[in-house]
Design an enzyme around this catalytic site. Structure first.
Site: not given
Ligand code: NDP
Length: 465
Positions: A46, A51, A54, A189, A193, A446, A451
């Site tokens: 983080c 976090c 980012k 996520y 982002e 307001h 609101e």
């Molecule tokens: P996510 O799980 O959020 O998203 C992963 C993405 O990759 C999805 O679109 C998924 O598609 C795709 N994907 C996974 N496997 C494949 C594949 N084999 N081929 C093609 N596409 C694939 O993971 P992130 O890496 O974005 O983030 C990891 C974690 O970190 C998050 O889940 C969250 O817990 C945490 N995080 C939180 C943040 C916040 O709170 N603001 C910011 C950044 C990270 P599909 O949906 O189809 O599975």
């Protein structure tokens, strides 16, 4: 607390990320003898590669908008050049400061700090080994009555030809130069982002994801609105698409998609999920069990199949978010050393995705609520006041999901400026189980966007039965 001197410490925490540090500090505060082993950087993902940097980069990426928007308010501002090196240096300085704060917080709490890679010899004994990032770390053997695994997770790389040409979120924060053209794989996520960050900083961004809409699991209306907002940000979306290979062509990287198209860029960012960090921990020397994806299985007390060995945060099979890891660490330390049972509401964990504009939500989506029975939906879409003068085409979408039988607000969702800031307060209302009538009797502030959450009177539709 009586000391059990048959062990070097009462509690050993492996990993000084958000969850591990909270657990160690609270346990030490309760009088436990605590040690923490960290192999890489104090503060974990983080603070160092997640976090915090980012959010700083999201903020950096929004200054260009402010300059453009100011014209509508009478300012004759001009947009100068953006200096990536300066941003990275400022960000690194802030992160070093935070690293120092983490170390001093632990020291002040009386926690013993060990640098090295922890390996279980058995369920009560850890040996630390030097790591590439801490090659001079002195190996140590330490015994503990109880051990907490808080090692977190690491980005997953797709198993495709040329994946070695791509970077992940581990590398993106340290790029020497800002890429002019970026292809981001993943609509979760991190993908969303960074699409926002790079687009805001002026790069040409291609975002590739395999669903029809981004952010699988979020409310459908919000996903649809986010899809539009991503278009408005100038990002090219390749939906229902996955990369099949990446190849180098001179200075370019060419990503071939399974729909037959090629995307040519300077940088490919894989944002396709994260996997738990358990490799090399020596779990085979314990009875700790993992799921098929390698996540450590824990019960509702964060205890693994090995009595006295616990796991918290991203390394487990629960919701992988920083505040959740912190809560898990806190609860565990209280339970082990203060025997108190604090109540936390994981079911109403709010979430935010820091796109520009951000998306935030708490509680159930419309789709989830409708499975439980008839659900009243309140929706409001409007142009925020700022953009009446700025001229920017940006809409805010707000949504309340209300259980019809009880009239409890079971979900709140927003895509729009300050959504994350606003959702924290709404999360209290949803956690408290407040009813729509409680929202209705609340006086608005307001003029704000917020609101709208207390003035939505007309039901948009009923869903479910
Ligand atoms: P996510 O799980 O959020 O998203 C992963 C993405 O990759 C999805 O679109 C998924 O598609 C795709 N994907 C996974 N496997 C494949 C594949 N084999 N081929 C093609 N596409 C694939 O993971 P992130 O890496 O974005 O983030 C990891 C974690 O970190 C998050 O889940 C969250 O817990 C945490 N995080 C939180 C943040 C916040 O709170 N603001 C910011 C950044 C990270 P599909 O949906 O189809 O599975």
């Amino acid at each position: 607390m009586p000391e059990d001197t048959s062990y070097d410490v009462d509690l050993l925490v492996i990993g000084a990320g958000s969850g591990g540090v909270r657990c160690a500090r609270i346990a030490a505060g309760h009088g436990a003898r605590v040690a923490v082993v960290e192999s890489r950087h104090w503060g974990g993902t983080c603070v160092n590669l997640g976090c915090v940097p980012k959010k700083l980069m999201v903020q950096a990426s929004e200054y260009g908008d402010y300059v453009q928007d100011s014209h509508g308010f009478g300012w004759n501002t001009e947009q100068g050049a953006f200096d990536w090196g300066k941003l990275i240096a400022a960000k690194d300085k802030e992160i070093s400061r935070l690293n120092g704060i983490y170390v001093s917080m632990l020291e002040k709490a009386g926690v013993r700090l060990l640098t090295g890679f922890a390996h279980f010899e058995n369920a009560h004994t850890i040996v630390t080994k030097p790591t590439a990032l801490a090659p001079d770390a002195k190996p140590e053997r330490i015994t503990a009555k109880q051990i907490v695994i808080a090692t977190g997770s690491t980005p997953s790389k797709l198993d495709i030809v040329g994946a070695e040409f791509a970077i992940t979120s581990d590398e993106v924060f340290g790029l020497k130069e800002m890429p002019k053209r970026v292809c981001i794989i993943g609509g979760g996520y991190i993908g969303i982002e960074f699409a926002g960050i790079f687009a805001g900083l002026g790069a040409k961004v291609d975002l590739v994801y395999r669903q029809a809409l981004p952010l699988r699991g979020f409310d459908e209306d919000m996903r649809t609105a986010l899809h539009e907002a991503i278009d408005q940000r100038g990002v090219t979306q390749h939906v229902k698409a996955s990369p099949t290979r990446i190849r180098k062509d001179g200075d370019d990287l060419v990503v071939t998609l399974d729909n037959g198209s090629d995307v040519t860029v300077d940088c490919v960012l894989l944002a396709t999920g994260r996997h738990p960090k358990t490799a090399g921990l020596g779990l085979e020397n314990t009875r700790v069990r993992t799921t098929e994806e390698g996540r450590i299985e824990v019960d509702h007390h964060s205890e693994t199949a090995e009595p006295g060995v616990f796991a918290i945060g991203d390394v487990t099979n629960r919701l992988n978010l920083t505040p959740v890891a912190i809560a898990e660490g806190h609860i565990l330390a209280d339970r082990l050393f203060a025997h108190t049972a604090r109540s936390w509401s994981f079911d109403t964990t709010p979430k935010a995705v820091f796109f520009t504009p951000p998306l935030a939500s708490v509680g159930l989506t419309e789709e989830e609520a409708a499975e439980n029975g008839a659900t009243d939906i309140y929706l409001s879409k409007f142009r925020p006041m700022r953009h009446t003068l700025s001229g920017r085409e940006r809409r805010t979408l707000m949504k309340l999901v209300v259980d019809q039988a009880t009239q409890k607000v079971v979900g709140a969702h927003m895509l729009g400026e300050d959504a994350a800031e606003l959702m924290q307060g709404l999360a209290i209302a949803v956690t408290a189980g407040l009813r729509k009538a409680d929202f209705d009797r609340t006086i608005g502030i307001h003029p704000t966007s917020a609101e709208e959450f207390v003035t939505m009177r007309t039901r948009t539709r009923v869903r479910g039965s």
